[in-house]
Design an enzyme around this catalytic site. Structure first.
Site, PDB file in Angstrom:
ATOM      1  N   ARG A  54       0.854  -1.180   0.000  1.00 25.55           N
ATOM      2  CA  ARG A  54       0.000   0.000   0.000  1.00 25.55           C
ATOM      3  C   ARG A  54       0.893   1.233   0.000  1.00 25.55           C
ATOM      4  O   ARG A  54       2.104   1.126   0.143  1.00 25.55           O
ATOM      5  CB  ARG A  54      -0.990   0.016   1.178  1.00 25.55           C
ATOM      6  CG  ARG A  54      -0.625  -0.682   2.427  1.00 25.55           C
ATOM      7  CD  ARG A  54       0.493  -0.033   3.211  1.00 25.55           C
ATOM      8  NE  ARG A  54       0.244   1.391   3.408  1.00 25.55           N
ATOM      9  CZ  ARG A  54       1.173   2.278   3.617  1.00 25.55           C
ATOM     10  NH1 ARG A  54       2.454   1.928   3.653  1.00 25.55           N
ATOM     11  NH2 ARG A  54       0.885   3.553   3.796  1.00 25.55           N
ATOM     12  N   GLY A  55       0.270   2.387  -0.187  1.00 22.52           N
ATOM     13  CA  GLY A  55       1.036   3.609  -0.414  1.00 22.52           C
ATOM     14  C   GLY A  55       1.090   3.858  -1.910  1.00 22.52           C
ATOM     15  O   GLY A  55       1.467   2.975  -2.691  1.00 22.52           O
ATOM     16  N   ALA A  56       0.717   5.053  -2.327  1.00 27.60           N
ATOM     17  CA  ALA A  56       0.537   5.332  -3.754  1.00 27.60           C
ATOM     18  C   ALA A  56       1.763   5.000  -4.611  1.00 27.60           C
ATOM     19  O   ALA A  56       1.643   4.275  -5.612  1.00 27.60           O
ATOM     20  CB  ALA A  56       0.123   6.795  -3.946  1.00 27.60           C
ATOM     21  N   ARG A  96      -7.215  -0.815  -7.215  1.00 25.93           N
ATOM     22  CA  ARG A  96      -7.610   0.250  -6.288  1.00 25.93           C
ATOM     23  C   ARG A  96      -7.825   1.527  -7.098  1.00 25.93           C
ATOM     24  O   ARG A  96      -7.033   1.819  -8.002  1.00 25.93           O
ATOM     25  CB  ARG A  96      -6.559   0.471  -5.188  1.00 25.93           C
ATOM     26  CG  ARG A  96      -6.432  -0.717  -4.237  1.00 25.93           C
ATOM     27  CD  ARG A  96      -5.672  -0.376  -2.972  1.00 25.93           C
ATOM     28  NE  ARG A  96      -6.481   0.450  -2.080  1.00 25.93           N
ATOM     29  CZ  ARG A  96      -6.010   0.955  -0.932  1.00 25.93           C
ATOM     30  NH1 ARG A  96      -4.756   0.732  -0.575  1.00 25.93           N
ATOM     31  NH2 ARG A  96      -6.793   1.678  -0.160  1.00 25.93           N
ATOM     32  N   GLN A 205      -2.223   2.204   9.995  1.00 29.97           N
ATOM     33  CA  GLN A 205      -0.927   2.359   9.334  1.00 29.97           C
ATOM     34  C   GLN A 205       0.027   3.216  10.150  1.00 29.97           C
ATOM     35  O   GLN A 205       1.241   3.003  10.119  1.00 29.97           O
ATOM     36  CB  GLN A 205      -1.097   2.969   7.946  1.00 29.97           C
ATOM     37  CG  GLN A 205      -1.870   2.096   6.958  1.00 29.97           C
ATOM     38  CD  GLN A 205      -3.327   2.491   6.869  1.00 29.97           C
ATOM     39  OE1 GLN A 205      -3.947   2.859   7.869  1.00 29.97           O
ATOM     40  NE2 GLN A 205      -3.891   2.431   5.678  1.00 29.97           N
ATOM     41  N   ASP A 246      -2.224  10.590  -2.294  1.00 37.09           N
ATOM     42  CA  ASP A 246      -2.534   9.553  -3.261  1.00 37.09           C
ATOM     43  C   ASP A 246      -2.918  10.136  -4.611  1.00 37.09           C
ATOM     44  O   ASP A 246      -2.786   9.470  -5.628  1.00 37.09           O
ATOM     45  CB  ASP A 246      -3.659   8.667  -2.733  1.00 37.09           C
ATOM     46  CG  ASP A 246      -3.181   7.766  -1.614  1.00 37.09           C
ATOM     47  OD1 ASP A 246      -2.862   6.602  -1.891  1.00 37.09           O
ATOM     48  OD2 ASP A 246      -3.103   8.230  -0.459  1.00 37.09           O
ATOM     49  N   ASN A 256      -5.844  12.064   0.221  1.00 36.24           N
ATOM     50  CA  ASN A 256      -4.932  11.280   1.059  1.00 36.24           C
ATOM     51  C   ASN A 256      -5.774  10.448   2.024  1.00 36.24           C
ATOM     52  O   ASN A 256      -7.006  10.492   2.004  1.00 36.24           O
ATOM     53  CB  ASN A 256      -3.960  12.201   1.808  1.00 36.24           C
ATOM     54  CG  ASN A 256      -2.793  11.439   2.406  1.00 36.24           C
ATOM     55  OD1 ASN A 256      -2.150  10.634   1.741  1.00 36.24           O
ATOM     56  ND2 ASN A 256      -2.517  11.667   3.678  1.00 36.24           N
ATOM     57  N   LYS A 257      -5.111   9.703   2.868  1.00 35.98           N
ATOM     58  CA  LYS A 257      -5.802   8.814   3.800  1.00 35.98           C
ATOM     59  C   LYS A 257      -6.863   9.562   4.599  1.00 35.98           C
ATOM     60  O   LYS A 257      -6.666  10.698   5.008  1.00 35.98           O
ATOM     61  CB  LYS A 257      -4.784   8.183   4.751  1.00 35.98           C
ATOM     62  CG  LYS A 257      -5.346   7.143   5.699  1.00 35.98           C
ATOM     63  CD  LYS A 257      -6.046   6.024   4.952  1.00 35.98           C
ATOM     64  CE  LYS A 257      -5.138   5.313   3.989  1.00 35.98           C
ATOM     65  NZ  LYS A 257      -5.817   4.258   3.192  1.00 35.98           N
TER      66      LYS A 257
END
Length: 358
Positions: A54-56, A96, A205, A246, A256-257
């Site tokens: 995970r993480g763009a 995603r 996270q 992201d 973003n998150k």
């Protein structure tokens, strides 16, 4: 500074060797460090969907290697391998929806494929492109780390209290990290008194990944529940909120998150500077504003269950995993191409016209 940053690289989440992709299973950290092997594009797409990676930036890198794996299988099967590979492109793209780096990396791979006039050296060419995407992200991380650190030094040369959200470190990228790369660089320069890390529900996270990364680097770190962020800004003298992204739209809105938007609102209220750190591949000039970004919503079981056990009442669940922070709440966007202060459409257009940092 570059040499210091390179020496400080301790964590990696993606490895490619022997014609296979290896991913550190981030669902198990920090209790276990387990590497999983992937041999097909379908497996990589599932790993992205299941949050193994995970993480763009990391998602984009993994997808690029997924295309190589798909090409290996399609070429071995014979027939119209290009048509067969298109199904893998689509499968990876559907894994995603929010992080634009995924689609950017797939487009890079598609363009490399289109430049090939015959089948000679296809795998070597696609592998070189994927490796190049991985290496360029690492280089971008190092550049952004130094640029962001200089901003922190410029505004206040002494040790400062920072806050971050989710994980934008080595685990989320191909190298040193975006937001955490800046924090790491600032720590190496003696500019960090303490970093407050939001736990980042529901996948934690911040608690599982960011706190682990920072503690491993010897950075003074404190973990807090997401709801404590405004209180900590008020009583702990937080001077910067530093986050990744992201997707950033043409006008400077930032996806973003989930929880980033409320951090930005709280930061403005408390006079805390807000820095977004992301490679230029995260900037989507095709979308005018954050209202155009597809925001992923995941299963309600992520909130209803903990460790597989029910913890909530049996009610409807809203579980958006990203939100959009309007550009007018952002003080700086830091990319490998340079820094944009108080972002807007004109400034981002100028930034994206640069071929390299000036």
């Amino acid at each position: 500074m570059r040499e210091q940053l390179l020496a400080a690289e301790k964590v990696q989440a993606i490895d490619w060797h022997g014609g296979a992709l290896y991913l550190l299973d981030q669902r198990l950290l920090p209790q276990e460090q387990v590497w999983l092997r992937f041999d097909s594009a379908a497996e990589v797409a599932q790993a992205i969907r299941d949050m193994v990676v995970r993480g763009a930036p990391a998602i984009g890198i993994a997808a690029a290697y997924g295309v190589v794996l798909g090409a290996q299988a399609c070429l071995a099967a014979g027939g119209d391998w290009r048509q067969a590979l298109e199904a893998d492109f689509q499968r990876l793209a559907a894994s995603r929806p929010t992080a634009v780096n995924l689609f950017w990396a797939l487009q890079r791979m598609r363009e490399r494929l289109q430049r090939l006039k015959d089948d000679q050296g296809v795998l070597e060419q696609l592998e070189a492109e994927a490796v190049g995407i991985h290496a360029s992200d690492r280089e971008a991380n190092l550049t952004m780390a130094q640029l962001g650190m200089e901003l922190i030094r410029k505004h206040q040369g002494s040790e400062q209290v920072l806050m971050t959200h989710c994980n934008a470190g080595a685990l989320a990228t191909g190298g040193f990290g975006t937001a955490l790369g800046v924090i790491r660089a600032a720590h190496l320069e003696g500019l960090v008194e303490r970093v407050y890390v939001d736990e980042t529900r529901p996948w934690l996270q911040g608690a599982r990944l960011t706190a682990w990364e920072l503690a491993g680097d010897g950075v003074p770190v404190s973990l807090n529940v997401d709801a404590a962020a405004a209180h900590l800004m008020k009583v702990k003298g937080v001077s910067w909120v530093i986050v990744g992204a992201d997707r950033i739209t043409a006008n400077g809105d930032v996806a973003n998150k989930i929880g980033t938007y409320q951090l930005a609102v709280n930061a403005m209220h408390h006079g805390v500077r807000f820095m977004v750190v992301a490679p230029s591949s995260t900037i989507d000039m095709a979308l005018e504003s954050g209202e155009d970004i597809p925001l992923e919503e995941r299963s309600g079981d992520e909130l209803r269950l903990l460790g597989g056990r029910p913890i909530a009442a049996d009610v409807a669940v809203s579980n958006p995993v990203f939100d959009v922070t309007p550009a007018d709440l952002v003080d700086y966007i830091v990319t490998e191409k340079g820094v944009v202060e108080r972002p807007d459409s004109e400034k981002l257009a100028q930034l994206m016209c640069r071929k390299r940092l000036h």
